[in-house]
Design a protein around this motif. Structure first.
Motif, PDB file in Angstrom:
ATOM      1  N   THR A 152       0.842  -1.199   0.000  1.00  0.00           N
ATOM      2  CA  THR A 152       0.000   0.000   0.000  1.00  0.00           C
ATOM      3  C   THR A 152       0.873   1.244   0.000  1.00  0.00           C
ATOM      4  N   ALA A 153       0.629   2.137  -0.950  1.00  0.00           N
ATOM      5  CA  ALA A 153       1.395   3.380  -1.025  1.00  0.00           C
ATOM      6  C   ALA A 153       0.955   4.329   0.077  1.00  0.00           C
ATOM      7  N   VAL A 154       1.882   4.641   0.985  1.00  0.00           N
ATOM      8  CA  VAL A 154       1.614   5.584   2.076  1.00  0.00           C
ATOM      9  C   VAL A 154       2.803   6.547   2.154  1.00  0.00           C
ATOM     10  N   PRO A 155       2.633   7.813   1.808  1.00  0.00           N
ATOM     11  CA  PRO A 155       3.736   8.771   1.893  1.00  0.00           C
ATOM     12  C   PRO A 155       4.327   8.824   3.288  1.00  0.00           C
ATOM     13  N   ARG A 156       5.576   9.189   3.372  1.00  0.00           N
ATOM     14  CA  ARG A 156       6.275   9.196   4.661  1.00  0.00           C
ATOM     15  C   ARG A 156       5.597  10.074   5.697  1.00  0.00           C
ATOM     16  N   ASP A 157       5.079  11.221   5.260  1.00  0.00           N
ATOM     17  CA  ASP A 157       4.482  12.122   6.239  1.00  0.00           C
ATOM     18  C   ASP A 157       3.095  11.675   6.680  1.00  0.00           C
ATOM     19  N   GLU A 158       2.623  10.548   6.143  1.00  0.00           N
ATOM     20  CA  GLU A 158       1.324  10.019   6.560  1.00  0.00           C
ATOM     21  C   GLU A 158       1.457   8.688   7.296  1.00  0.00           C
ATOM     22  N   ARG A 159       2.701   8.257   7.526  1.00  0.00           N
ATOM     23  CA  ARG A 159       2.914   6.940   8.137  1.00  0.00           C
ATOM     24  C   ARG A 159       2.373   6.862   9.564  1.00  0.00           C
ATOM     25  N   THR A 160       2.640   7.883  10.364  1.00  0.00           N
ATOM     26  CA  THR A 160       2.199   7.841  11.756  1.00  0.00           C
ATOM     27  C   THR A 160       0.683   7.743  11.847  1.00  0.00           C
ATOM     28  N   ALA A 161       0.011   8.542  11.029  1.00  0.00           N
ATOM     29  CA  ALA A 161      -1.456   8.506  11.034  1.00  0.00           C
ATOM     30  C   ALA A 161      -1.966   7.152  10.569  1.00  0.00           C
ATOM     31  N   ALA A 162      -1.315   6.567   9.553  1.00  0.00           N
ATOM     32  CA  ALA A 162      -1.739   5.258   9.056  1.00  0.00           C
ATOM     33  C   ALA A 162      -1.573   4.184  10.125  1.00  0.00           C
ATOM     34  N   LEU A 163      -0.497   4.273  10.896  1.00  0.00           N
ATOM     35  CA  LEU A 163      -0.278   3.316  11.979  1.00  0.00           C
ATOM     36  C   LEU A 163      -1.312   3.514  13.083  1.00  0.00           C
ATOM     37  N   ALA A 164      -1.563   4.772  13.426  1.00  0.00           N
ATOM     38  CA  ALA A 164      -2.524   5.058  14.493  1.00  0.00           C
ATOM     39  C   ALA A 164      -3.924   4.566  14.138  1.00  0.00           C
ATOM     40  N   LYS A 165      -4.247   4.550  12.843  1.00  0.00           N
ATOM     41  CA  LYS A 165      -5.558   4.079  12.397  1.00  0.00           C
ATOM     42  C   LYS A 165      -5.560   2.584  12.079  1.00  0.00           C
ATOM     43  N   GLY A 166      -4.399   1.944  12.253  1.00  0.00           N
ATOM     44  CA  GLY A 166      -4.323   0.510  12.015  1.00  0.00           C
ATOM     45  C   GLY A 166      -4.471   0.113  10.561  1.00  0.00           C
ATOM     46  N   LYS A 167      -4.065   0.999   9.632  1.00  0.00           N
ATOM     47  CA  LYS A 167      -4.254   0.724   8.210  1.00  0.00           C
ATOM     48  C   LYS A 167      -3.172  -0.168   7.620  1.00  0.00           C
ATOM     49  N   VAL A 168      -2.005  -0.237   8.272  1.00  0.00           N
ATOM     50  CA  VAL A 168      -0.909  -1.059   7.766  1.00  0.00           C
ATOM     51  C   VAL A 168      -0.333  -1.893   8.901  1.00  0.00           C
TER      52      VAL A 168
END
Length: 755
Positions: A252-268
């Motif tokens: 899944t393409a997740v830009p670096r500046d969105e990684r923390t938010a993606a982790l917090a939402k359990g997306k990856v």
């Protein structure tokens, strides 16, 4: 020009070292401290079958062809999971034959020509049912050998040395005959593509952008979304090796500046992260700094000590929930950070094509003015990883065969740096104003002296007379310390210092100065205080927008404080007064990338600028957008100093050669630099690489590489600083995935531990 084609790692991803957070340079981290890799290894019988692994990548795969210039990190992951790799790397970066594909591979003859026989695993099949064989090897060779320029290839090293490929004694044997000896033959045919993927330039260039015609790995490409943001890999039913534990992997393409938010939402489930994100994960788990989660299992602590530690951890968790917000803290607490030294290094490149850095003495002075120990310690602070500066251009610290060859040019020596600059004609004492006739005046106290480079020019290798045992020591300062113990260059500076006018200052720095150092310093302190207050408030509120603004304010305050320091240096410290020659200041253009993902590079760059101030070298720092940093500045040569990273390689004799090859004049008058963006080299370095590439004896080849590395240090075109940290957030319970370092991932073994 794509980053992968050039080999250079741009500052955004930094191959698992970049960060989306602006304070990565100072932040801490948690996880295992094993530099050689941390994947929480577990035996296959301990892994449950089934499930999907969601893996964050920087960008969608623009192609599934790793040999194309625009292939990406995602391209490499797809190839690793779906295509044959004849040789896999172990944690020390050593190639090991993969038994799933090879029964054996060896050099069977060297006279009259080197011949390698590959004996393939007879079970190896493409997903269309066809056996792997000589036809696949031959098609890949013809596409990559460089004779047909209709193939858009990123590299052809090694393939251009092959004379012919034929079937061996059996259906499972492939015989490869070389035109001339090639030591790094194990680097070839990994990955190996099916013949139909290489049969024509059209398929090679365009057909592989959206699909693979066949797979031969534990997974296969099942689907690439319309916007290419998600690539689905499913278990390959025709895989003959150990059956993949996972049902599927989703890139899944997740830009670096969105990684923390993606982790917090359990997306990856798996994501490369920066140090500050790692610190947040650690805080959410009640870990206050670098920890070794596995160590607690084997430690024989007293019961009371364990109780006390549990209490402290709970207290830290409460504080983290208060700071990050309860929901975010709980979500990040579902992850753990795994870390290793990344197989890539950050280095300072000095452009020797013109200006002051064309003089080797000035380049060496720059190298000796920089404290690499301090830079490495700051960059790796809080990671729990070794923070020694890297001592080689050709091998990483955790790589087999690593030797520190930095010698005299790898450690800070300000007196030697000052002496080298004086010898090159750059004197302290400020800048004189223009003469009455309008011509530039000489710096006060400057002696008109023409220095001559120690090494030859125009193709002559002045290093030939040096011993291969190491780089020559820099020349000692003329004279001896005076009665007061001062070095001659410092005594001369104190006797001849001249105040700079406003116009002269403008030629040395690239930002406006306040009326006085004291007022500028006061303004910087006030701005810093306000920024820290805003940062604390934003962290408590958990607002990313407020955090971004507060960090920007803090960066502005730091710039003002740096200006104040420079004003003090220019105004009163003769030892740090700007050096000049022929009425010109010794000022270098230092290009750095802007953007959140480049915070660590900028922090390192600013430390380097302060160090160069100490010997009278001024730097004009220019921050440019990350997407143009390499193309418009590094590749074009529009810079004096620059920071970027190179990936490491298990085959330096071949793959590192273009980075250090001596530039050559092209027929049209331009300069062919290959990947040598320092634009300096010697015939002797080229000879050593050529000899090493043809040397089949491992020990002798290592000796040649050591000699080449020492000579690369001596020409001072690039200065390795540190091997970067590899920080990976991984969902708890996942095994055999994480920070693998040099080791090739075993995709078929990844999965969740049995409960």
């Amino acid at each position: 020009m794509a980053a992968l084609a050039a080999g250079v790692l741009l500052p955004l991803p930094l191959a698992a070292c970049g960060s989306s957070d602006s304070q990565d340079a100072e932040a801490g981290n948690v996880g295992s401290a094993r530099a050689g890799g941390d994947v929480r290894a577990a035996a296959r019988q301990q892994i449950a079958s089934g499930g999907t692994l969601r893996w964050a990548v920087d960008a969608p795969p623009s192609t599934f062809n790793v040999f194309q210039p625009d292939s990406t990190e995602a391209t490499q992951r797809v190839a690793g999971a779906t295509l044959p790799s004849l040789f896999a790397l172990d944690k020390r970066g050593r190639p090991q034959a993969d038994p799933d594909f090879l029964r054996s591979a060896e050099v069977t003859d060297t006279d009259p020509r080197q011949t390698v026989v590959f004996k393939l695993n007879p079970k190896a099949r493409w997903s269309d049912g066809r056996r792997l064989g000589a036809a696949d090897f031959r098609a890949q060779w013809k596409a990559l050998r460089g004779k047909n320029h209709a193939y858009w290839t990123a590299r052809n090293a090694g393939y251009d040395r092959i004379r012919k490929i034929t079937k061996g004694d059996g259906d499972d044997e492939v015989k490869v005959v070389f035109n001339k000896p090639y030591a790094d033959w194990r680097s070839l045919f990994t990955p190996l593509y099916p013949k139909q993927a290489m049969r024509s330039p059209k398929v090679f260039n365009d057909g592989l952008r959206t699909s693979l015609p066949a797979a031969a790995g534990p997974f296969r490409v099942a689907k690439a979304g319309k916007d290419r943001s998600r690539t689905l890999l499913k278990r390959n039913p025709r895989w003959w090796g150990d059956r993949a534990k996972l049902d599927s992997i989703v890139l899944t393409a997740v830009p670096r500046d969105e990684r923390t938010a993606a982790l917090a939402k359990g997306k990856v489930d798996v994501a490369d992260i920066g140090a500050s994100t790692a610190e947040r994960i650690g805080a959410s788990n009640g870990l206050g700094g670098p920890q070794r989660p596995d160590a607690a299992e084997g430690a024989k602590n007293a019961a009371e000590a364990r109780k006390q530690e549990a209490k402290r951890r709970e207290a830290r968790k409460r504080k983290a929930r208060e700071r990050l917000g309860a929901a975010t803290a709980r979500a990040l607490g579902d992850y753990e950070v795994r870390r290793a030294l990344d197989p890539a290094y950050t280095q300072l490149t000095l452009n020797a094509s013109g200006g002051p850095l064309a003089d080797e003495r000035v380049r060496r002075a720059v190298a000796q003015a920089i404290d690499r120990d301090e830079l490495a310690e700051k960059a790796l602070a809080g990671t729990g990883l070794p923070d020694d500066p890297l001592g080689s251009h050709l091998r990483m610290a955790d790589q087999d065969g690593y030797r520190d060859n930095s010698g005299a040019f790898g450690s800070a020596d300000l007196d030697s740096a000052q002496s080298l600059l004086a010898d090159a004609g750059w004197k302290t004492g400020g800048l004189a104003g223009p003469k009455a006739d309008g011509s530039a005046g000489k710096a006060d106290g400057e002696q008109k002296k023409q220095g001559k480079a120690k090494d030859g020019k125009d193709g002559k290798d002045g290093e030939q007379d040096r011993a291969d045992g190491g780089p020559a020591e820099p020349p000692a300062a003329a004279g001896s310390p005076d009665a007061g113990g001062r070095a001659p260059h410092r005594a001369a500076a104190e006797a001849s210092v001249v105040r700079l006018t406003a116009a002269q200052i403008a030629r040395v720095v690239d930002r406006p100065l306040g009326l006085a150092a004291s007022t500028t310093a006061q303004r910087g302190a006030v701005l810093a205080q306000a920024a820290h207050s805003s940062l604390a408030s934003a962290e408590q509120a958990g607002s990313e927008r407020k955090l971004s603004r507060a960090r920007a304010a803090l960066e502005t305050a730091e710039k003002v404080q740096a200006t104040a320091r420079e004003m003090r240096l220019l105004a009163g410290d003769p030892a740090s007064a700007v050096r000049s020659k022929d009425g010109k200041p010794l000022a270098l253009r230092f290009v750095l990338p802007s953007g959140k993902g480049s915070a660590q590079l900028r922090a390192t760059g600013k430390r380097i600028a302060r160090m160069l101030n100490e010997v009278g070298i001024r730097t004009q720092i220019k921050e440019v957008p990350g997407d143009s940093y390499f193309k418009d500045h590094i590749a074009s040569g529009d810079y004096d100093l620059a920071l970027f990273s190179w990936p490491a390689t298990a085959f330096p004799a071949t793959e590192a050669r273009p980075i250090f090859a001596k530039p050559r004049a092209a027929s049209d008058g331009s300069l062919l630099v290959e990947q040598n963006y320092a634009r300096v080299g010697t015939d002797r370095i080229d000879q050593l690489f050529e000899q090493a590439a043809a040397e089949l004896d491992d020990g002798r080849r290592q000796e040649l590489m050591e000699k080449a590395d020492r000579r690369i240090w001596a020409v001072a075109g690039s200065l390795p600083l540190y091997q970067r940290p590899q920080l990976v957030a991984v969902k708890r319970g996942l095994a055999n995935v994480g920070a693998s370092g040099f080791a090739s991932p075993a995709y078929e073994d990844m999965g969740r531990r049995k409960s």
